[in-house]
Design a protein around this motif. Structure first.
Motif, PDB file in Angstrom:
ATOM      1  N   ALA A   1       0.830  -1.204   0.000  1.00 39.60           N
ATOM      2  CA  ALA A   1       0.000   0.000   0.000  1.00 39.60           C
ATOM      3  C   ALA A   1       0.868   1.260   0.000  1.00 39.60           C
ATOM      4  O   ALA A   1       0.622   2.198  -0.756  1.00 39.60           O
ATOM      5  CB  ALA A   1      -0.944  -0.005   1.204  1.00 39.60           C
ATOM      6  N   MET A   2       1.910   1.287   0.847  1.00 36.32           N
ATOM      7  CA  MET A   2       2.782   2.457   0.904  1.00 36.32           C
ATOM      8  C   MET A   2       3.647   2.562  -0.349  1.00 36.32           C
ATOM      9  O   MET A   2       3.938   3.661  -0.841  1.00 36.32           O
ATOM     10  CB  MET A   2       3.650   2.415   2.160  1.00 36.32           C
ATOM     11  CG  MET A   2       4.549   3.638   2.343  1.00 36.32           C
ATOM     12  SD  MET A   2       3.703   5.248   2.160  1.00 36.32           S
ATOM     13  CE  MET A   2       2.607   5.237   3.575  1.00 36.32           C
ATOM     14  N   ASN A   3       4.067   1.423  -0.896  1.00 39.51           N
ATOM     15  CA  ASN A   3       4.811   1.442  -2.160  1.00 39.51           C
ATOM     16  C   ASN A   3       3.964   2.059  -3.273  1.00 39.51           C
ATOM     17  O   ASN A   3       4.466   2.819  -4.113  1.00 39.51           O
ATOM     18  CB  ASN A   3       5.234   0.024  -2.546  1.00 39.51           C
ATOM     19  CG  ASN A   3       6.624  -0.322  -2.053  1.00 39.51           C
ATOM     20  OD1 ASN A   3       7.563   0.437  -2.243  1.00 39.51           O
ATOM     21  ND2 ASN A   3       6.760  -1.469  -1.403  1.00 39.51           N
ATOM     22  N   LYS A   4       2.688   1.709  -3.274  1.00 43.54           N
ATOM     23  CA  LYS A   4       1.768   2.249  -4.280  1.00 43.54           C
ATOM     24  C   LYS A   4       1.635   3.763  -4.131  1.00 43.54           C
ATOM     25  O   LYS A   4       1.646   4.509  -5.122  1.00 43.54           O
ATOM     26  CB  LYS A   4       0.404   1.567  -4.132  1.00 43.54           C
ATOM     27  CG  LYS A   4      -0.635   1.991  -5.158  1.00 43.54           C
ATOM     28  CD  LYS A   4      -1.939   1.229  -4.928  1.00 43.54           C
ATOM     29  CE  LYS A   4      -3.020   1.685  -5.902  1.00 43.54           C
ATOM     30  NZ  LYS A   4      -4.307   0.978  -5.652  1.00 43.54           N
ATOM     31  N   ILE A   5       1.536   4.215  -2.902  1.00 40.85           N
ATOM     32  CA  ILE A   5       1.427   5.660  -2.648  1.00 40.85           C
ATOM     33  C   ILE A   5       2.718   6.359  -3.061  1.00 40.85           C
ATOM     34  O   ILE A   5       2.700   7.400  -3.730  1.00 40.85           O
ATOM     35  CB  ILE A   5       1.112   5.919  -1.158  1.00 40.85           C
ATOM     36  CG1 ILE A   5      -0.285   5.395  -0.811  1.00 40.85           C
ATOM     37  CG2 ILE A   5       1.213   7.402  -0.833  1.00 40.85           C
ATOM     38  CD1 ILE A   5      -0.585   5.381   0.674  1.00 40.85           C
ATOM     39  N   TYR A   6       3.856   5.795  -2.676  1.00 38.16           N
ATOM     40  CA  TYR A   6       5.154   6.406  -2.994  1.00 38.16           C
ATOM     41  C   TYR A   6       5.367   6.539  -4.504  1.00 38.16           C
ATOM     42  O   TYR A   6       5.880   7.554  -4.991  1.00 38.16           O
ATOM     43  CB  TYR A   6       6.288   5.578  -2.373  1.00 38.16           C
ATOM     44  CG  TYR A   6       7.653   5.999  -2.865  1.00 38.16           C
ATOM     45  CD1 TYR A   6       8.265   7.152  -2.373  1.00 38.16           C
ATOM     46  CD2 TYR A   6       8.324   5.258  -3.838  1.00 38.16           C
ATOM     47  CE1 TYR A   6       9.506   7.562  -2.842  1.00 38.16           C
ATOM     48  CE2 TYR A   6       9.560   5.658  -4.309  1.00 38.16           C
ATOM     49  CZ  TYR A   6      10.150   6.804  -3.806  1.00 38.16           C
ATOM     50  OH  TYR A   6      11.374   7.214  -4.277  1.00 38.16           O
ATOM     51  N   ASN A   7       4.956   5.523  -5.245  1.00 39.01           N
ATOM     52  CA  ASN A   7       5.162   5.528  -6.693  1.00 39.01           C
ATOM     53  C   ASN A   7       4.107   6.339  -7.441  1.00 39.01           C
ATOM     54  O   ASN A   7       4.142   6.407  -8.685  1.00 39.01           O
ATOM     55  CB  ASN A   7       5.195   4.095  -7.226  1.00 39.01           C
ATOM     56  CG  ASN A   7       6.463   3.363  -6.815  1.00 39.01           C
ATOM     57  OD1 ASN A   7       7.564   3.848  -7.048  1.00 39.01           O
ATOM     58  ND2 ASN A   7       6.318   2.190  -6.207  1.00 39.01           N
ATOM     59  N   GLY A   8       3.154   6.918  -6.714  1.00 36.15           N
ATOM     60  CA  GLY A   8       2.174   7.799  -7.332  1.00 36.15           C
ATOM     61  C   GLY A   8       0.996   7.092  -7.967  1.00 36.15           C
ATOM     62  O   GLY A   8       0.274   7.689  -8.770  1.00 36.15           O
ATOM     63  N   TYR A   9       0.768   5.824  -7.596  1.00 35.50           N
ATOM     64  CA  TYR A   9      -0.316   5.059  -8.209  1.00 35.50           C
ATOM     65  C   TYR A   9      -1.621   5.112  -7.415  1.00 35.50           C
ATOM     66  O   TYR A   9      -2.637   4.617  -7.884  1.00 35.50           O
ATOM     67  CB  TYR A   9       0.108   3.603  -8.389  1.00 35.50           C
ATOM     68  CG  TYR A   9       1.297   3.417  -9.313  1.00 35.50           C
ATOM     69  CD1 TYR A   9       1.403   4.156 -10.484  1.00 35.50           C
ATOM     70  CD2 TYR A   9       2.302   2.514  -9.009  1.00 35.50           C
ATOM     71  CE1 TYR A   9       2.493   4.005 -11.331  1.00 35.50           C
ATOM     72  CE2 TYR A   9       3.401   2.352  -9.852  1.00 35.50           C
ATOM     73  CZ  TYR A   9       3.482   3.097 -11.006  1.00 35.50           C
ATOM     74  OH  TYR A   9       4.572   2.943 -11.837  1.00 35.50           O
ATOM     75  N   ASP A  10      -1.584   5.652  -6.208  1.00 33.09           N
ATOM     76  CA  ASP A  10      -2.816   5.748  -5.419  1.00 33.09           C
ATOM     77  C   ASP A  10      -3.628   6.936  -5.920  1.00 33.09           C
ATOM     78  O   ASP A  10      -3.105   8.053  -6.083  1.00 33.09           O
ATOM     79  CB  ASP A  10      -2.475   5.918  -3.934  1.00 33.09           C
ATOM     80  CG  ASP A  10      -3.702   5.759  -3.053  1.00 33.09           C
ATOM     81  OD1 ASP A  10      -3.872   4.699  -2.454  1.00 33.09           O
ATOM     82  OD2 ASP A  10      -4.501   6.732  -2.960  1.00 33.09           O
ATOM     83  N   LYS A  11      -4.914   6.709  -6.189  1.00 30.25           N
ATOM     84  CA  LYS A  11      -5.735   7.765  -6.803  1.00 30.25           C
ATOM     85  C   LYS A  11      -6.190   8.827  -5.799  1.00 30.25           C
ATOM     86  O   LYS A  11      -6.729   9.859  -6.205  1.00 30.25           O
ATOM     87  CB  LYS A  11      -6.942   7.153  -7.508  1.00 30.25           C
ATOM     88  CG  LYS A  11      -7.901   6.389  -6.616  1.00 30.25           C
ATOM     89  CD  LYS A  11      -9.025   5.799  -7.471  1.00 30.25           C
ATOM     90  CE  LYS A  11     -10.000   4.991  -6.616  1.00 30.25           C
ATOM     91  NZ  LYS A  11     -11.098   4.403  -7.431  1.00 30.25           N
ATOM     92  N   PHE A  12      -5.978   8.563  -4.485  1.00 27.46           N
ATOM     93  CA  PHE A  12      -6.421   9.524  -3.475  1.00 27.46           C
ATOM     94  C   PHE A  12      -5.263  10.229  -2.767  1.00 27.46           C
ATOM     95  O   PHE A  12      -5.345  11.416  -2.463  1.00 27.46           O
ATOM     96  CB  PHE A  12      -7.302   8.843  -2.429  1.00 27.46           C
ATOM     97  CG  PHE A  12      -8.585   8.283  -2.970  1.00 27.46           C
ATOM     98  CD1 PHE A  12      -9.586   9.114  -3.431  1.00 27.46           C
ATOM     99  CD2 PHE A  12      -8.786   6.910  -3.020  1.00 27.46           C
ATOM    100  CE1 PHE A  12     -10.770   8.598  -3.933  1.00 27.46           C
ATOM    101  CE2 PHE A  12      -9.969   6.375  -3.516  1.00 27.46           C
ATOM    102  CZ  PHE A  12     -10.960   7.224  -3.982  1.00 27.46           C
TER     103      PHE A  12
END
Length: 544
Positions: free
Chosen positions: A296-307
């Motif tokens: 989840a944090m990797n997704k946020i760090y890489n800019g893939y989280d839509k929120f």
């Protein structure tokens, strides 16, 4: 008098995959049915479950599956077991039942139980006793037989301050001990930790300090079934004038259920929504997953989280257990977050987010239960040995302390231990994706070969009518060599394959199997001589 057998299909000399079986005469009682998450070198395997062959072969004798609490190490393979024994009765407390249903277990299979309500099965009864753990409604089980009680603790700690759904009934445990315990099965994971686990499992003050000192948003990475930790975050956030935003449907459902049933408490007005995500005073609860840690944090760090978009004044709190197998992943992620300017908070080494029994907890349980025989379970073998040493220090004779591996059976006849060296065949079942089928060791070996040496695909087309080579041989590689820089090598591969094909073509017959075999054999030798690599070679020869 009874003939009693005890054995494990998983959970001994390993962390996770807990499943323990007690046979009383002809009846089988199963306690817990967990999974083990795969380490990084398992090449695409998501999780590992026990081998259920013995249970399937004896399913008519099974009286039920009894779950101690709602953590995946103890109940995560229940759906897999139900896929092979569909009519199995699953006994679980309210919170554990909810987690099972969230996993996909049909409610019709689940029998909701309450602590201290006895369940009768002809000449045997099962008695659940509430224990303190990070999951609410956790219980240990007492199997009452004619020769004394068999007790399985599940996960527990001693902490008088844990109340309500986390309370432990010491009186009931002591009463069972006075009635006579034939054998106690007790967890071993923290047996090498000196003292009691409490109060080192309490993190509310750490969370309060973090919330007070943070300059911007705070993101808590949590596991959804660790409700005690989530409740500590809620308590720490009181009077902080911050809004708590829950991210992810799975975590939201778990928290909603916890609030509805009283497992969680939160001040009115503290809960925010998606409109508060970018507020400087927001607290974001982010759902992590042990099967793919820190994803989840990797997704946020890489800019893939839509929120969520990271800011340089964000504070990241990893409020979840830290495992050796995930250490490299976490350190790399922490470095990346630090480069952005984020503040990183980890659980200190002298604290534990896991609620497992340390040495004093284990000894206190032994003193309360006073068992004739003692069997350490749950944990790697050195922890089981440490647990056994604690029992010996309290006066239990060495010959009455039972250390076994998965599949090894112990038997009691008229209350006396008889070791017949009986063993049940057990294996790990490797699960990849949503399939419930065992992937198997051969697939893992193929994946190892592909990861280390790559693959070479040879394709060719032969005329059915004229028996001549029409197209190819064409060479395709993945993970082996870069074709543009290896022209001479590719030409030699094509030459070897052409020679093999030509010599196996006759005017009347083409031996396709022989062509494929000889291509693999000759290319293997040539490629090893040239590159010292052994790629997987696949030959596809067709006719038109």
């Amino acid at each position: 008098m009874s003939k009693i057998k005890i054995f494990s299909l998983g959970g001994l000399d390993e962390n996770g995959k807990n499943i323990y079986c007690v046979e009383v005469d002809k009846d089988i009682f199963i306690f817990d049915c967990g999974l083990k998450y795969a380490s990084g070198n398992m090449l695409g395997i998501d999780y590992i479950i026990p081998d259920f062959s013995y249970l399937v072969n004896n399913k008519k004798r099974i009286k039920g599956l009894f779950i101690t609490h709602g953590h995946y190490e103890n109940m995560g393979a229940t759906l897999d077991l139900l896929s092979v024994i569909p009519n199995l009765k699953v006994f679980a407390t309210k919170f554990t039942k909810y987690v099972l249903m969230e996993m996909g277990v049909n409610e019709s299979n689940i029998y909701e139980i309450k602590a201290h309500k006895k369940m009768n099965f002809s000449h045997v009864s099962i008695f659940p006793i509430s224990v303190s753990h990070s999951s609410p409604d956790s219980v240990m089980y007492v199997i009452n037989t004619k020769d004394g009680a068999i007790c399985y603790t599940g996960d527990f700690i001693f902490d008088p301050s844990m109340m309500g759904a986390y309370d432990m009934d010491l009186g009931k445990i002591a009463y069972v001990g006075k009635q006579g315990v034939l054998c106690l099965l007790s967890e071993s994971l923290f047996s090498e930790n000196v003292g009691h686990t409490s109060p080192n499992h309490k993190l509310e003050d750490l969370f309060k300090k973090t919330i007070k000192n943070a300059q911007g948003r705070i993101m808590f990475m949590v596991l959804p079934t660790h409700l005690y930790t989530i409740d500590e975050i809620f308590r720490a956030a009181q009077n902080s004038h911050r809004k708590i935003v829950v991210m992810g449907k799975r975590l939201q459902n778990m928290i909603n259920f916890g609030l509805k049933e009283g497992y969680l408490n939160i001040e009115e007005g503290m809960m925010g929504d998606l409109s508060n995500i970018n507020d400087s005073n927001a607290i974001l609860l982010i759902c992590d997953d042990k099967s793919s840690p820190y994803s989840a944090m990797n997704k946020i760090y890489n800019g893939y989280d839509k929120f969520i978009k990271l800011k340089n004044n964000d504070t990241i709190v990893f409020a979840e257990p830290r495992y050796d197998s995930n250490e490299k992943v976490l350190v790399r992620l922490e470095n990346d977050l630090a480069e952005l300017g984020c503040e990183i908070v980890n659980i200190p080494s002298d604290k534990s987010i896991l609620h497992h029994a340390s040495s004093e907890d284990l000894m206190q349980m032994i003193k309360l239960m006073r068992p004739k025989y003692y069997m350490p379970v749950k944990g790697e073998y050195r922890y089981m040995v440490g647990n056994a040493d604690l029992a010996y220090s309290l006066g239990i004779p060495r010959e009455n302390i039972i250390l076994k591996q998965n599949g090894e059976v112990i038997e009691f006849d008229n209350g006396t231990l008889i070791d017949k060296n009986e063993k049940i065949k057990v294996n790990d079942c490797l699960i990849d994706g949503t399939s419930s089928e065992d992937v198997g060791e051969l697939v893992i070996k193929d994946r190892e070969m592909l990861s280390e040496n790559g693959i070479v695909l040879i394709s060719a087309t032969i005329s059915r009518q004229d028996k001549v080579l029409l197209v190819g041989p064409e060479v395709t590689t993945r993970g082996f060599i870069y074709i543009k820089d290896s022209g001479d090598l590719i030409l030699e591969i094509k030459k070897i394959c052409s020679n093999v094909i030509e010599r196996n073509i006759t005017p009347n017959y083409v031996d396709y199997n022989k062509i494929k075999t000889e291509i693999r054999d000759e290319l293997s030798k040539y490629l090893y001589e040239e590159t010292e690599c052994k790629p997987m070679i696949i030959a596809v020869v067709q006719e038109v």
